[in-house]
Design an enzyme around this catalytic site. Structure first.
Site, short mmCIF file in Angstrom:
data_model
loop_
_atom_site.label_atom_id
_atom_site.label_comp_id
_atom_site.label_asym_id
_atom_site.label_seq_id
_atom_site.Cartn_x
_atom_site.Cartn_y
_atom_site.Cartn_z
N HIS A 246 31.86 36.30 25.98
CA HIS A 246 30.59 36.36 25.18
C HIS A 246 30.87 35.65 23.67
O HIS A 246 31.99 36.05 23.30
CB HIS A 246 30.06 37.90 25.16
N GLU A 305 25.40 38.45 32.63
CA GLU A 305 24.90 37.81 33.80
C GLU A 305 25.64 38.17 35.00
O GLU A 305 24.90 37.78 35.87
CB GLU A 305 25.09 36.32 33.56
N1 ACO Z 1 36.19 31.66 31.84
C1 ACO Z 1 37.16 30.97 31.44
N2 ACO Z 1 37.54 30.58 30.14
C2 ACO Z 1 36.73 31.09 29.19
C3 ACO Z 1 35.54 31.82 29.35
C4 ACO Z 1 35.30 32.11 30.94
N3 ACO Z 1 34.10 32.44 31.23
N4 ACO Z 1 34.87 32.12 28.31
C5 ACO Z 1 35.60 31.43 27.32
N5 ACO Z 1 36.83 30.80 27.88
C6 ACO Z 1 37.87 30.33 27.17
C7 ACO Z 1 37.38 28.84 26.76
O1 ACO Z 1 37.66 27.80 27.77
C8 ACO Z 1 38.14 28.75 25.34
O2 ACO Z 1 39.56 28.32 25.79
P1 ACO Z 1 40.32 27.13 24.80
O3 ACO Z 1 40.25 27.75 23.67
O4 ACO Z 1 41.34 27.13 25.59
O5 ACO Z 1 39.33 26.12 25.07
C9 ACO Z 1 38.17 30.02 24.69
O6 ACO Z 1 38.03 31.05 25.86
C10 ACO Z 1 36.91 30.29 23.60
O7 ACO Z 1 35.84 29.78 24.43
P2 ACO Z 1 34.69 29.49 23.40
O8 ACO Z 1 33.81 28.55 24.26
O9 ACO Z 1 34.99 29.09 22.02
O10 ACO Z 1 33.98 30.75 23.35
P3 ACO Z 1 32.53 31.14 22.90
O11 ACO Z 1 32.65 32.55 22.57
O12 ACO Z 1 31.77 30.11 22.44
O13 ACO Z 1 31.67 31.12 24.37
C11 ACO Z 1 30.65 31.55 26.39
C12 ACO Z 1 30.97 32.32 24.92
C13 ACO Z 1 29.82 30.19 26.31
C14 ACO Z 1 29.74 32.71 26.80
C15 ACO Z 1 31.71 31.66 27.32
O14 ACO Z 1 32.38 32.84 27.22
C16 ACO Z 1 31.44 31.11 28.65
O15 ACO Z 1 31.24 29.86 28.82
N6 ACO Z 1 31.22 32.01 29.72
C17 ACO Z 1 30.80 31.66 31.14
C18 ACO Z 1 29.38 31.43 31.13
C19 ACO Z 1 28.45 32.73 30.86
O16 ACO Z 1 28.90 33.63 31.63
N7 ACO Z 1 27.55 32.78 30.39
C20 ACO Z 1 26.51 33.89 29.92
C21 ACO Z 1 26.80 34.39 28.58
S1 ACO Z 1 26.12 35.73 28.47
C22 ACO Z 1 24.38 35.38 27.90
O17 ACO Z 1 24.20 34.09 27.41
C23 ACO Z 1 23.12 36.15 28.00
#
Ligand code: ACO
Length: 329
Positions: A246, A305
């Site tokens: 998140h 989710e």
């Molecule tokens: N699975 C694997 N790796 C992840 C995940 C995940 N679910 N979430 C973050 N990471 C990793 C990223 O790959 C990144 O790694 P890196 O630094 O090596 O590139 C690191 O963690 C940070 O990721 P960011 O994208 O900078 O984190 P951010 O906080 O911006 O992303 C997000 C949040 C988009 C929700 C992300 O966690 C994600 O893509 N989750 C999966 C999709 C999801 O479940 N979305 C629903 C969110 S809840 C809602 O919207 C109501």
């Protein structure tokens, strides 16, 4: 390094406060835990809108007004032609929302809240060659949505489960879709324009589009003993595990537990496949273990989710419509 809107004050809001460190969500002064146990969706909507319109309705008035709004927007389903119905469900719902009045008064706001609740079941039925079911204005929004989906009244437990989800996802600070809506609203475009921007942002799989792919993950894994291997392979390919991580929460998303409670209550009355729930729990445990190992410095926990996917599946929504149900919150 500062990324995205980290440490940027982009807007102030009285609607909700997200404490990402403590894992707490406060909606208009009330904790989420309190609201999900004691308030209906209509109560929360009245709370959120208090003072925002010169004629903001009370909770009791909201039930009546939202019922009337559902009846009003239902008429737009008549204009759904073959080309519109042939679109993916969210795109079809969004096209119908674009036909609503673009005002800034309470009537426009009510229609926009009612729209996804009516258009989602209506479009789903048209897509499967069935006639849409007329809304029943005397029902709650949650009960009527399920009624329009299946053509029969839901059980009180099913209504309570959907209502709990609508309350849980009703407001959440400055997330991507709210931010998109606020940008459009700040130009003084109408509420329909702002809502269309929000729905478009919600569509993405990293935001409101995540729960459909959560079910794809469960289906692909198949049985609990394959979870670790399948998830590790996905991570090795650089994929994200849907339903985890998140932008703000550094601990478990409190909404995940609120929704899980709804599933457990439904399971208690035999409305959730216990095998499916056990598989989801095993996948969650495996995913958390692998994510902690992959990113020891970046807590990646279960988000809203993950269990939303199971809940909406148990309530009979097809996965392609999950984002539309989110838009109804
Ligand atoms: N699975 C694997 N790796 C992840 C995940 C995940 N679910 N979430 C973050 N990471 C990793 C990223 O790959 C990144 O790694 P890196 O630094 O090596 O590139 C690191 O963690 C940070 O990721 P960011 O994208 O900078 O984190 P951010 O906080 O911006 O992303 C997000 C949040 C988009 C929700 C992300 O966690 C994600 O893509 N989750 C999966 C999709 C999801 O479940 N979305 C629903 C969110 S809840 C809602 O919207 C109501």
């Amino acid at each position: 390094m500062i990324s995205g809107l980290d440490d940027v004050v982009a807007a102030e809001t009285i609607l909700s406060d997200v404490d990402g460190q403590a894992g707490r969500l406060i909606i208009r002064g009330h904790s989420l835990d309190d609201l999900v146990d004691h308030s209906t969706y209509e109560d929360v909507l009245a709370l959120l809108w208090e003072g925002l319109f010169s004629d903001s309705p009370s909770a009791d008035e909201m039930v009546v007004l939202l019922g009337e709004a559902r009846r009003k927007v239902f008429e737009h389903l008549k204009s759904a032609d073959t080309q519109l119905v042939g679109q993916p469900t969210l795109d079809a719902v969004r096209s119908l929302v674009a036909r609503l009045p673009d005002g800034d008064d309470i009537d426009s706001a009510l229609q926009l809240v009612a729209a996804p609740a009516v258009f989602t079941p209506g479009i789903l039925r048209l897509q499967s060659g069935r006639a849409p079911v007329r809304p029943s204005a005397s029902l709650s929004n949650a009960a009527d949505m399920l009624h329009m989906l299946r053509g029969e009244l839901p059980t009180p437990e099913q209504t309570a489960a959907l209502d709990r989800y609508l309350v849980t996802a009703s407001d959440h600070g400055l997330n991507a879709s709210t931010f998109a809506a606020r940008v459009v609203a700040s130009t003084r475009a109408g509420l329909a324009s702002a809502t269309l921007a929000a729905i478009s942002a919600l569509k993405g799989p990293l935001h409101g589009g995540a729960p459909g792919p959560v079910l794809d993950t469960l289906d692909n894994i198949g049985t609990a003993e394959h979870a670790i291997e399948w998830l590790q392979r996905a991570l090795d390919k650089g994929e994200r595990l849907m339903g985890f991580g998140h932008r703000v929460y550094r601990v478990r998303d409190p909404r995940a537990d609120a929704v899980k409670e709804a599933i457990q209550r439904l399971a208690g009355v035999g409305r959730v496949d216990p095998k499916r729930l056990r598989l989801a729990e095993a996948v969650e445990t495996a995913a958390l273990q692998l994510l902690a190992r992959k990113k020891p410095d970046r807590p990646l926990q279960t988000n809203l989710e993950f269990y939303t996917a199971l809940l909406l599946e148990a309530l009979g929504f097809p996965r392609e419509a999950f984002t539309c149900v989110f838009a109804a919150c």
